[in-house]
Design a protein around this motif. Structure first.
Motif, PDB file in Angstrom:
ATOM      1  N   ASN A 107       0.813  -1.217   0.000  1.00 26.19           N
ATOM      2  CA  ASN A 107       0.000   0.000   0.000  1.00 26.19           C
ATOM      3  C   ASN A 107       0.846   1.266   0.000  1.00 26.19           C
ATOM      4  O   ASN A 107       0.396   2.325  -0.447  1.00 26.19           O
ATOM      5  CB  ASN A 107      -0.943   0.012   1.203  1.00 26.19           C
ATOM      6  CG  ASN A 107      -2.037  -1.040   1.099  1.00 26.19           C
ATOM      7  OD1 ASN A 107      -2.396  -1.461  -0.007  1.00 26.19           O
ATOM      8  ND2 ASN A 107      -2.562  -1.474   2.233  1.00 26.19           N
ATOM      9  N   SER A 108       2.087   1.166   0.473  1.00 24.44           N
ATOM     10  CA  SER A 108       2.979   2.328   0.490  1.00 24.44           C
ATOM     11  C   SER A 108       3.512   2.663  -0.904  1.00 24.44           C
ATOM     12  O   SER A 108       4.086   3.736  -1.119  1.00 24.44           O
ATOM     13  CB  SER A 108       4.165   2.069   1.427  1.00 24.44           C
ATOM     14  OG  SER A 108       5.109   1.170   0.828  1.00 24.44           O
ATOM     15  N   GLY A 109       3.337   1.736  -1.842  1.00 26.53           N
ATOM     16  CA  GLY A 109       3.814   1.957  -3.196  1.00 26.53           C
ATOM     17  C   GLY A 109       5.291   1.724  -3.381  1.00 26.53           C
ATOM     18  O   GLY A 109       5.874   2.136  -4.390  1.00 26.53           O
ATOM     19  N   VAL A 110       5.934   1.043  -2.446  1.00 24.86           N
ATOM     20  CA  VAL A 110       7.387   0.878  -2.484  1.00 24.86           C
ATOM     21  C   VAL A 110       7.865   0.115  -3.725  1.00 24.86           C
ATOM     22  O   VAL A 110       8.985   0.318  -4.180  1.00 24.86           O
ATOM     23  CB  VAL A 110       7.880   0.196  -1.181  1.00 24.86           C
ATOM     24  CG1 VAL A 110       7.402  -1.247  -1.094  1.00 24.86           C
ATOM     25  CG2 VAL A 110       9.383   0.275  -1.070  1.00 24.86           C
ATOM     26  N   ILE A 111       7.022  -0.756  -4.302  1.00 26.24           N
ATOM     27  CA  ILE A 111       7.414  -1.444  -5.539  1.00 26.24           C
ATOM     28  C   ILE A 111       6.536  -1.006  -6.711  1.00 26.24           C
ATOM     29  O   ILE A 111       6.518  -1.658  -7.763  1.00 26.24           O
ATOM     30  CB  ILE A 111       7.381  -2.981  -5.383  1.00 26.24           C
ATOM     31  CG1 ILE A 111       5.967  -3.491  -5.100  1.00 26.24           C
ATOM     32  CG2 ILE A 111       8.361  -3.452  -4.324  1.00 26.24           C
ATOM     33  CD1 ILE A 111       5.834  -5.017  -5.202  1.00 26.24           C
ATOM     34  N   GLY A 112       5.805   0.076  -6.542  1.00 26.02           N
ATOM     35  CA  GLY A 112       4.936   0.560  -7.601  1.00 26.02           C
ATOM     36  C   GLY A 112       3.665  -0.265  -7.709  1.00 26.02           C
ATOM     37  O   GLY A 112       3.179  -0.805  -6.719  1.00 26.02           O
ATOM     38  N   GLN A 113       3.136  -0.373  -8.914  1.00 24.77           N
ATOM     39  CA  GLN A 113       1.928  -1.159  -9.134  1.00 24.77           C
ATOM     40  C   GLN A 113       2.274  -2.637  -9.290  1.00 24.77           C
ATOM     41  O   GLN A 113       3.180  -2.997 -10.060  1.00 24.77           O
ATOM     42  CB  GLN A 113       1.198  -0.678 -10.386  1.00 24.77           C
ATOM     43  CG  GLN A 113       0.657   0.742 -10.290  1.00 24.77           C
ATOM     44  CD  GLN A 113      -0.081   1.149 -11.558  1.00 24.77           C
ATOM     45  OE1 GLN A 113       0.068   0.530 -12.610  1.00 24.77           O
ATOM     46  NE2 GLN A 113      -0.881   2.191 -11.451  1.00 24.77           N
ATOM     47  N   VAL A 114       1.569  -3.486  -8.561  1.00 24.24           N
ATOM     48  CA  VAL A 114       1.785  -4.928  -8.665  1.00 24.24           C
ATOM     49  C   VAL A 114       1.279  -5.423 -10.017  1.00 24.24           C
ATOM     50  O   VAL A 114       0.140  -5.146 -10.404  1.00 24.24           O
ATOM     51  CB  VAL A 114       1.075  -5.675  -7.523  1.00 24.24           C
ATOM     52  CG1 VAL A 114       1.159  -7.193  -7.731  1.00 24.24           C
ATOM     53  CG2 VAL A 114       1.660  -5.289  -6.176  1.00 24.24           C
ATOM     54  N   LYS A 115       2.126  -6.151 -10.729  1.00 32.23           N
ATOM     55  CA  LYS A 115       1.740  -6.682 -12.030  1.00 32.23           C
ATOM     56  C   LYS A 115       1.868  -8.205 -12.131  1.00 32.23           C
ATOM     57  O   LYS A 115       1.282  -8.816 -13.020  1.00 32.23           O
ATOM     58  CB  LYS A 115       2.580  -6.036 -13.133  1.00 32.23           C
ATOM     59  CG  LYS A 115       2.216  -4.573 -13.402  1.00 32.23           C
ATOM     60  CD  LYS A 115       0.777  -4.455 -13.882  1.00 32.23           C
ATOM     61  CE  LYS A 115       0.370  -3.016 -14.169  1.00 32.23           C
ATOM     62  NZ  LYS A 115      -1.053  -2.930 -14.601  1.00 32.23           N
ATOM     63  N   ALA A 116       2.646  -8.800 -11.236  1.00 33.45           N
ATOM     64  CA  ALA A 116       2.819 -10.253 -11.285  1.00 33.45           C
ATOM     65  C   ALA A 116       3.177 -10.786  -9.898  1.00 33.45           C
ATOM     66  O   ALA A 116       3.796 -10.088  -9.090  1.00 33.45           O
ATOM     67  CB  ALA A 116       3.891 -10.639 -12.297  1.00 33.45           C
ATOM     68  N   ILE A 117       2.773 -12.010  -9.649  1.00 39.50           N
ATOM     69  CA  ILE A 117       3.040 -12.684  -8.374  1.00 39.50           C
ATOM     70  C   ILE A 117       3.463 -14.110  -8.684  1.00 39.50           C
ATOM     71  O   ILE A 117       2.907 -14.758  -9.582  1.00 39.50           O
ATOM     72  CB  ILE A 117       1.785 -12.701  -7.468  1.00 39.50           C
ATOM     73  CG1 ILE A 117       1.200 -11.295  -7.296  1.00 39.50           C
ATOM     74  CG2 ILE A 117       2.106 -13.313  -6.107  1.00 39.50           C
ATOM     75  CD1 ILE A 117      -0.207 -11.292  -6.722  1.00 39.50           C
ATOM     76  N   ASP A 118       4.440 -14.604  -7.947  1.00 38.64           N
ATOM     77  CA  ASP A 118       4.895 -15.980  -8.099  1.00 38.64           C
ATOM     78  C   ASP A 118       5.061 -16.582  -6.707  1.00 38.64           C
ATOM     79  O   ASP A 118       5.751 -16.015  -5.858  1.00 38.64           O
ATOM     80  CB  ASP A 118       6.224 -16.027  -8.860  1.00 38.64           C
ATOM     81  CG  ASP A 118       6.687 -17.446  -9.104  1.00 38.64           C
ATOM     82  OD1 ASP A 118       6.173 -18.092 -10.026  1.00 38.64           O
ATOM     83  OD2 ASP A 118       7.567 -17.915  -8.350  1.00 38.64           O
ATOM     84  N   ALA A 119       4.408 -17.710  -6.458  1.00 37.93           N
ATOM     85  CA  ALA A 119       4.480 -18.332  -5.132  1.00 37.93           C
ATOM     86  C   ALA A 119       4.523 -19.842  -5.274  1.00 37.93           C
ATOM     87  O   ALA A 119       3.835 -20.418  -6.123  1.00 37.93           O
ATOM     88  CB  ALA A 119       3.278 -17.910  -4.285  1.00 37.93           C
ATOM     89  N   ASN A 120       5.338 -20.481  -4.433  1.00 38.13           N
ATOM     90  CA  ASN A 120       5.416 -21.936  -4.491  1.00 38.13           C
ATOM     91  C   ASN A 120       5.560 -22.526  -3.097  1.00 38.13           C
ATOM     92  O   ASN A 120       6.071 -21.885  -2.183  1.00 38.13           O
ATOM     93  CB  ASN A 120       6.588 -22.380  -5.367  1.00 38.13           C
ATOM     94  CG  ASN A 120       7.940 -22.224  -4.683  1.00 38.13           C
ATOM     95  OD1 ASN A 120       8.353 -23.065  -3.881  1.00 38.13           O
ATOM     96  ND2 ASN A 120       8.640 -21.116  -4.959  1.00 38.13           N
ATOM     97  N   LEU A 121       5.101 -23.765  -2.968  1.00 34.10           N
ATOM     98  CA  LEU A 121       5.298 -24.515  -1.724  1.00 34.10           C
ATOM     99  C   LEU A 121       5.357 -25.997  -2.083  1.00 34.10           C
ATOM    100  O   LEU A 121       4.406 -26.539  -2.657  1.00 34.10           O
ATOM    101  CB  LEU A 121       4.176 -24.254  -0.725  1.00 34.10           C
ATOM    102  CG  LEU A 121       4.406 -24.868   0.659  1.00 34.10           C
ATOM    103  CD1 LEU A 121       5.609 -24.237   1.350  1.00 34.10           C
ATOM    104  CD2 LEU A 121       3.173 -24.706   1.548  1.00 34.10           C
ATOM    105  N   CYS A 122       6.462 -26.623  -1.755  1.00 31.91           N
ATOM    106  CA  CYS A 122       6.656 -28.030  -2.098  1.00 31.91           C
ATOM    107  C   CYS A 122       7.354 -28.755  -0.952  1.00 31.91           C
ATOM    108  O   CYS A 122       8.338 -28.257  -0.407  1.00 31.91           O
ATOM    109  CB  CYS A 122       7.515 -28.165  -3.360  1.00 31.91           C
ATOM    110  SG  CYS A 122       6.921 -27.218  -4.778  1.00 31.91           S
ATOM    111  N   TYR A 123       6.819 -29.920  -0.613  1.00 31.50           N
ATOM    112  CA  TYR A 123       7.433 -30.787   0.396  1.00 31.50           C
ATOM    113  C   TYR A 123       7.353 -32.233  -0.099  1.00 31.50           C
ATOM    114  O   TYR A 123       6.308 -32.637  -0.633  1.00 31.50           O
ATOM    115  CB  TYR A 123       6.697 -30.699   1.739  1.00 31.50           C
ATOM    116  CG  TYR A 123       6.788 -29.383   2.454  1.00 31.50           C
ATOM    117  CD1 TYR A 123       7.954 -29.011   3.117  1.00 31.50           C
ATOM    118  CD2 TYR A 123       5.695 -28.524   2.501  1.00 31.50           C
ATOM    119  CE1 TYR A 123       8.040 -27.804   3.794  1.00 31.50           C
ATOM    120  CE2 TYR A 123       5.773 -27.306   3.179  1.00 31.50           C
ATOM    121  CZ  TYR A 123       6.944 -26.952   3.824  1.00 31.50           C
ATOM    122  OH  TYR A 123       7.017 -25.755   4.492  1.00 31.50           O
TER     123      TYR A 123
END
Length: 347
Positions: A160-176
């Motif tokens: 919300n502070s805008g520190v990385i500008g506008q969010v355009k992509a997200i990548d998340a993973n979890l593997c066990y």
């Protein structure tokens, strides 16, 4: 809508601790017991909640569990547990396929419930359980710990502070690598990677997107020999040209990273399953800021405290994971499994 319930008011007026009982005696139940022991010794929580009872289908197993963790009461059936008038809150720690049935058992006996993720095996089950909860006026909330952790607020505030500008992509993973656990590979127990580990990167993305519904989804999945999903990749497309990728596997280990990419930089969260640190980078990949995450007992204390406080306040859901959010995630996973043509035997 929140509904005031008599049990919550009584505990509040008389200053009593919320007495928690654990339904189930497996691995996640042990983690919860360890959490409650630490909470009872912590000034922040010691006057809020206490570990009162445990139940398993085998009395001997329940007795051993109770002795190991110093739990006052042990039951050899779930019916005995919910009949105990001293129990205020039941933590359901059994396989996904049993949550709906056991949640209903608790609610109809007048017990508030904290249900381990995934909330149920599918959205229809979730809708039915929440209908019972609404009728009862009792607390019913999903125990997906990342929703309750302080790291969630830290991430939201940074975005919300805008520190990385506008969010355009997200990548998340979890593997066990967890195929050695029978419940993970058994279709009858709603096994597979998605409901157990894949739910975390999906929730990570959902929290960043503020609960927006993806306009389009593309998926790929590799099946295990039993027919459940072994590993998968899911791409979600949102309004505003935002793309998110969620990956999970029960065959491998991964870096568990959650990355948020913006127009002016990017954010890297170490371990989407329990965020340990948050690093902010600029467009030139230079580290601008490292944000520490507060120390915690086990990480499970936040969901327990939220549920206990909700009971004392007479609320039927927790703001950290309201019913609408649970239904949206369950519906999303149903949509993904439909794309794979994957159903469980009981569906």
């Amino acid at each position: 809508m929140s509904t005031m319930n008599g049990k919550g008011m009584k505990a509040l007026e008389e200053g009593k601790l919320v007495k928690l009982a654990i339904l189930g005696a497996g691995r996640i139940a042990r983690t919860m017991a360890e959490t409650l022991i630490k909470m009872q010794a912590d000034d922040r929580y010691s006057k809020l909640v206490s570990l009162y009872a445990v139940a398993a289908r085998d009395k001997g197993r329940a007795d051993q569990f109770a002795a190991r963790y110093g739990i006052p009461v042990a039951y050899g059936s779930y019916e005995e547990l919910v009949a105990d008038p001293q129990v205020d809150l039941v933590y359901i720690a059994t396989p996904h396929n049993l949550h709906a049935e056991q949640g209903r058992l608790c609610l109809e006996a007048g017990k508030n419930i904290l249900v381990e993720k995934s909330f149920t095996a599918n959205r229809p089950q979730a809708e039915q359980l929440l209908a019972v909860a609404k009728k009862s006026g009792l607390l019913c909330t999903e125990a997906i710990w990342t929703r309750y952790m302080p790291s969630r607020t830290l991430i939201n505030d940074l975005l919300n502070s805008g520190v990385i500008g506008q969010v355009k992509a997200i990548d998340a993973n979890l593997c066990y690598p967890v195929t050695g656990k029978a419940r993970m590979t058994d279709p009858a127990l709603a096994g597979g990677a998605l409901l157990d580990v894949g739910v975390y990167p999906l929730n990570f993305i959902d929290m960043i997107m503020g609960g927006s519904t993806p306009e389009r989804i593309e998926t790929s999945m590799q099946a295990y020999e039993t027919g459940v999903d072994a590993q998968s990749s899911i791409t979600l497309y949102y309004e505003g040209g935002i793309m998110a990728v969620s990956s999970c596997s029960m065959l491998t280990a991964s870096d568990r990273r959650g990355s948020i990419w913006g127009t002016e930089g990017y954010m890297v969260c170490k371990n989407v399953n329990n965020v340990e640190s948050i690093n902010i980078y600029d467009q030139n990949h230079q580290l601008k800021r490292r944000v520490p995450v507060p120390d915690q007992l086990t990480g499970y204390e936040y969901e327990v405290a939220a549920a206990a406080q909700a009971i004392l306040d007479g609320r039927s859901e927790c703001p950290e994971m309201p019913h609408d959010d649970t239904l949206r995630i369950m519906g999303l996973m149903d949509r993904i499994r439909a794309d794979w043509k994957l159903t469980y035997p009981f569906e």
